[in-house]
Design an enzyme around this catalytic site. Structure first.
Site, PDB file in Angstrom:
ATOM      1  N   ARG A 122       0.859  -1.190   0.000  1.00 18.63           N
ATOM      2  CA  ARG A 122       0.000   0.000   0.000  1.00 18.63           C
ATOM      3  C   ARG A 122       0.897   1.242   0.000  1.00 18.63           C
ATOM      4  O   ARG A 122       0.953   1.983   0.977  1.00 18.63           O
ATOM      5  CB  ARG A 122      -0.883  -0.050   1.233  1.00 18.63           C
ATOM      6  CG  ARG A 122      -2.362  -0.361   1.004  1.00 18.63           C
ATOM      7  CD  ARG A 122      -2.709  -1.659   0.410  1.00 18.63           C
ATOM      8  NE  ARG A 122      -4.076  -1.654  -0.124  1.00 18.63           N
ATOM      9  CZ  ARG A 122      -5.173  -1.849   0.606  1.00 18.63           C
ATOM     10  NH1 ARG A 122      -5.090  -2.055   1.886  1.00 18.63           N
ATOM     11  NH2 ARG A 122      -6.366  -1.827   0.044  1.00 18.63           N
ATOM     12  N   GLN A 127      -0.477   2.680  -6.059  1.00 16.86           N
ATOM     13  CA  GLN A 127      -1.910   3.016  -5.934  1.00 16.86           C
ATOM     14  C   GLN A 127      -2.693   2.728  -7.209  1.00 16.86           C
ATOM     15  O   GLN A 127      -3.824   2.265  -7.151  1.00 16.86           O
ATOM     16  CB  GLN A 127      -2.076   4.480  -5.551  1.00 16.86           C
ATOM     17  CG  GLN A 127      -2.184   4.641  -4.052  1.00 16.86           C
ATOM     18  CD  GLN A 127      -2.319   6.082  -3.613  1.00 16.86           C
ATOM     19  OE1 GLN A 127      -2.203   7.004  -4.411  1.00 16.86           O
ATOM     20  NE2 GLN A 127      -2.540   6.271  -2.325  1.00 16.86           N
ATOM     21  N   SER A 133      -8.288  -1.967  -3.312  1.00 11.39           N
ATOM     22  CA  SER A 133      -8.950  -0.694  -3.002  1.00 11.39           C
ATOM     23  C   SER A 133     -10.050  -0.368  -4.000  1.00 11.39           C
ATOM     24  O   SER A 133     -11.136   0.063  -3.605  1.00 11.39           O
ATOM     25  CB  SER A 133      -7.940   0.459  -3.008  1.00 11.39           C
ATOM     26  OG  SER A 133      -7.122   0.391  -1.887  1.00 11.39           O
ATOM     27  N   TYR A 227      -2.484  -1.428   8.240  1.00  7.59           N
ATOM     28  CA  TYR A 227      -3.552  -2.387   8.533  1.00  7.59           C
ATOM     29  C   TYR A 227      -3.734  -2.532  10.049  1.00  7.59           C
ATOM     30  O   TYR A 227      -2.866  -2.162  10.837  1.00  7.59           O
ATOM     31  CB  TYR A 227      -3.192  -3.764   7.974  1.00  7.59           C
ATOM     32  CG  TYR A 227      -3.277  -3.862   6.482  1.00  7.59           C
ATOM     33  CD1 TYR A 227      -4.505  -3.888   5.831  1.00  7.59           C
ATOM     34  CD2 TYR A 227      -2.124  -3.957   5.711  1.00  7.59           C
ATOM     35  CE1 TYR A 227      -4.581  -3.991   4.452  1.00  7.59           C
ATOM     36  CE2 TYR A 227      -2.191  -4.063   4.330  1.00  7.59           C
ATOM     37  CZ  TYR A 227      -3.426  -4.081   3.712  1.00  7.59           C
ATOM     38  OH  TYR A 227      -3.507  -4.183   2.351  1.00  7.59           O
TER      39      TYR A 227
HETATM   40  P1  NAD Z   1      -8.954  -3.985   5.642  1.00  7.68           P
HETATM   41  O1  NAD Z   1      -9.913  -4.395   4.576  1.00  7.68           O
HETATM   42  O2  NAD Z   1      -7.836  -4.906   5.989  1.00  7.68           O
HETATM   43  O3  NAD Z   1      -9.787  -3.703   6.989  1.00  7.68           O
HETATM   44  C1  NAD Z   1     -10.900  -2.837   7.008  1.00  7.68           C
HETATM   45  C2  NAD Z   1     -10.871  -2.011   8.281  1.00  7.68           C
HETATM   46  O4  NAD Z   1     -11.247  -2.832   9.395  1.00  7.68           O
HETATM   47  C3  NAD Z   1      -9.517  -1.413   8.638  1.00  7.68           C
HETATM   48  O5  NAD Z   1      -9.631  -0.012   8.700  1.00  7.68           O
HETATM   49  C4  NAD Z   1      -9.198  -2.042  10.001  1.00  7.68           C
HETATM   50  O6  NAD Z   1      -8.474  -1.159  10.853  1.00  7.68           O
HETATM   51  C5  NAD Z   1     -10.592  -2.307  10.526  1.00  7.68           C
HETATM   52  N1  NAD Z   1     -10.685  -3.247  11.653  1.00  7.68           N
HETATM   53  C6  NAD Z   1      -9.994  -4.398  11.888  1.00  7.68           C
HETATM   54  N2  NAD Z   1     -10.405  -4.979  13.036  1.00  7.68           N
HETATM   55  C7  NAD Z   1     -11.408  -4.203  13.549  1.00  7.68           C
HETATM   56  C8  NAD Z   1     -12.232  -4.269  14.691  1.00  7.68           C
HETATM   57  N3  NAD Z   1     -12.142  -5.242  15.587  1.00  7.68           N
HETATM   58  N4  NAD Z   1     -13.149  -3.278  14.885  1.00  7.68           N
HETATM   59  C9  NAD Z   1     -13.275  -2.251  13.998  1.00  7.68           C
HETATM   60  N5  NAD Z   1     -12.514  -2.141  12.895  1.00  7.68           N
HETATM   61  C10 NAD Z   1     -11.595  -3.087  12.676  1.00  7.68           C
HETATM   62  O7  NAD Z   1      -8.314  -2.567   5.332  1.00  7.68           O
HETATM   63  P2  NAD Z   1      -8.322  -1.704   4.008  1.00  7.68           P
HETATM   64  O8  NAD Z   1      -9.643  -1.115   3.752  1.00  7.68           O
HETATM   65  O9  NAD Z   1      -7.712  -2.525   2.921  1.00  7.68           O
HETATM   66  O10 NAD Z   1      -7.343  -0.508   4.379  1.00  7.68           O
HETATM   67  C11 NAD Z   1      -6.264  -0.620   5.274  1.00  7.68           C
HETATM   68  C12 NAD Z   1      -5.482   0.691   5.320  1.00  7.68           C
HETATM   69  O11 NAD Z   1      -4.682   0.862   4.161  1.00  7.68           O
HETATM   70  C13 NAD Z   1      -6.345   1.933   5.396  1.00  7.68           C
HETATM   71  O12 NAD Z   1      -5.761   2.820   6.306  1.00  7.68           O
HETATM   72  C14 NAD Z   1      -6.267   2.517   4.024  1.00  7.68           C
HETATM   73  O13 NAD Z   1      -6.510   3.909   4.016  1.00  7.68           O
HETATM   74  C15 NAD Z   1      -4.849   2.169   3.685  1.00  7.68           C
HETATM   75  N6  NAD Z   1      -4.611   2.209   2.249  1.00  7.68           N
HETATM   76  C16 NAD Z   1      -3.513   2.871   1.765  1.00  7.68           C
HETATM   77  C17 NAD Z   1      -3.270   2.891   0.413  1.00  7.68           C
HETATM   78  C18 NAD Z   1      -2.068   3.589  -0.137  1.00  7.68           C
HETATM   79  O14 NAD Z   1      -1.462   4.370   0.528  1.00  7.68           O
HETATM   80  N7  NAD Z   1      -1.704   3.280  -1.348  1.00  7.68           N
HETATM   81  C19 NAD Z   1      -4.129   2.259  -0.468  1.00  7.68           C
HETATM   82  C20 NAD Z   1      -5.239   1.596   0.061  1.00  7.68           C
HETATM   83  C21 NAD Z   1      -5.467   1.573   1.424  1.00  7.68           C
END
Ligand code: NAD
Length: 376
Positions: A122, A127, A133, A227
């Site tokens: 990530r 991106q 995403s 994550y």
């Molecule tokens: P994911 O699908 O792994 O998880 C979804 C969400 O569930 C996460 O925000 C996680 O913190 C939350 N979670 C886990 N356990 C939980 C609990 N018990 N109660 C409540 N929430 C809980 O995550 P994702 O959507 O793939 O994204 C992960 C991170 O990566 C995010 O911060 C996102 O902004 C970031 N991201 C960065 C880039 C980049 O910089 N290129 C691209 C995509 C995502």
């Protein structure tokens, strides 16, 4: 270099890995693109559209796969597809190494160079390749529409001659990519939205979308790479106790909580569902990885005391036109990243290649994938 795009064979999968517009982009980059006849039909792309974009429409998928230097897919290839590929051929798709250990082992055994879109880092540079995403955003959006369609209420506040209707209350648990899109969509529909995540870093993003961030007196659960880390049963028990009152007040709960490579954490128990008002709706976006809600059944809608729990499977496939366009851009960008002077040229010093390449030279070369496969 020959690129092949077979028709997806997974039941209910409407997406296609390449759309005509991106086929044209690859042809323009000097690649020879073949698309199996009918591959785009369920996503509303005809064979003629691919032919006009400069792709070859292949009637014999077997020959196409055997001749391919690179195969682009949405879902992991089946054994029958893997056995047709030549040693050294590249496969790019969602591989789900955490649950598809046998597929990963088979790809290694056949000498295939396989890339798992789930394992892309990530980082800013990746991106444009981030299919996790692009597909999660679409799921977050659709989850809200599904809830709005099923709930016995209006989302927005409405002032009518017959009286004022209060807005629906939506709680989004997990404010990652899908959760943030769900928040934005629910706000656009006029709901009052709140959200909770174990990573307090998302608080500002949640607030900037006009939702309230629920702060619980619990330790942050930040893991690597942005994550969440895997949470103990003790933590989850406390979380459920503290979030219960917020769930009881909500008309809609959308759960998106995930920890990469692990079973989804259990956020909502049967008792908590019983505390919700009749007519409320839960959409569990983690249904396919075990579910965030105790009674979720993947691929089904269940009614518990008048509360509908939707355990939808493969939501991106329900918007196949757009999600295929986004997926195709992601996968084409990764492919072009791996191609130098018209041929695949792998640089394992590069973070994108190193993190997403799962099998190479007959072995599983990726530590994260190895771990996932061994615990699968
Ligand atoms: P994911 O699908 O792994 O998880 C979804 C969400 O569930 C996460 O925000 C996680 O913190 C939350 N979670 C886990 N356990 C939980 C609990 N018990 N109660 C409540 N929430 C809980 O995550 P994702 O959507 O793939 O994204 C992960 C991170 O990566 C995010 O911060 C996102 O902004 C970031 N991201 C960065 C880039 C980049 O910089 N290129 C691209 C995509 C995502």
């Amino acid at each position: 270099m020959r690129v092949a795009v077979p028709k997806e064979s997974e039941q209910g999968e409407r997406r296609v890995a390449l759309v005509p517009e991106t086929a044209r982009m690859l042809v323009g980059a000097g690649l020879e693109v073949s698309v199996e006849a009918g591959a785009g039909a369920a996503a509303y792309f005809t064979d003629d559209m691919y032919a006009s974009a400069g792709a070859r429409v292949a009637v014999r998928a077997g020959t196409m796969l055997h001749d391919a230097d690179a195969v682009l897919k949405v879902q992991a290839p089946r054994e029958s597809e893997i056995s047709l590929l030549r040693k050294g051929a590249v496969v790019i798709s969602f591989l789900q190494p955490a649950t598809q250990g046998d597929t990963v082992k088979s790809l290694a055994a056949h000498g295939i160079t396989a890339f798992s879109l789930e394992l892309l880092p990530r980082i800013s540079r990746a991106q444009s390749m981030d299919a996790l995403s692009s597909q999660a955003s679409a799921s977050g959006y659709k989850a809200v529409l599904m809830a709005a369609d099923r709930i016995g209420k209006l989302f927005p506040m409405m002032m009518t001659a017959a009286g004022t209707v209060a807005p629906a209350r939506v709680l989004v648990m997990g404010a990652g990519v899908a959760g943030l899109q769900a928040i934005a969509t629910a706000r656009r529909l006029g709901a009052v939205v709140s959200s909770y995540d174990v990573r307090p870093a998302v608080k500002e993003e949640v607030q900037s979308l006009g939702a309230t961030f629920i702060e619980l007196p619990l330790e942050a659960q930040e893991g690597e790479g942005g994550y969440a880390r895997e949470q103990s049963e003790e933590f989850l028990h406390k979380q459920r106790e503290l979030i219960g009152e917020h769930i009881a007040k909500s008309d809609v709960v959308i759960t998106t909580a995930a920890v990469p490579g692990r079973r989804a954490p259990l956020l909502v128990t049967a008792d908590m569902v019983k505390g919700m008002r009749r007519g409320s709706v839960i959409v569990d976006l983690a249904a396919e990885t075990g579910g965030n809600v105790e009674m979720t059944q993947a691929g089904k809608e269940v009614d518990v005391n008048g509360v509908t729990i939707i355990g939808a499977r493969n939501i991106p496939s329900t918007m196949a036109l757009t999600t295929s366009q986004l997926f195709a851009r992601n996968v084409a960008n990764l492919l072009l990243h791996l191609v130098k002077n018209g041929a695949i040229s792998l640089d394992f010093q590069d973070e994108i290649t190193k993190s997403s390449c799962v099998t190479y030279g007959g072995e599983i070369v990726n530590e994260r994938a190895k771990q996932m496969v061994s615990t699968a």
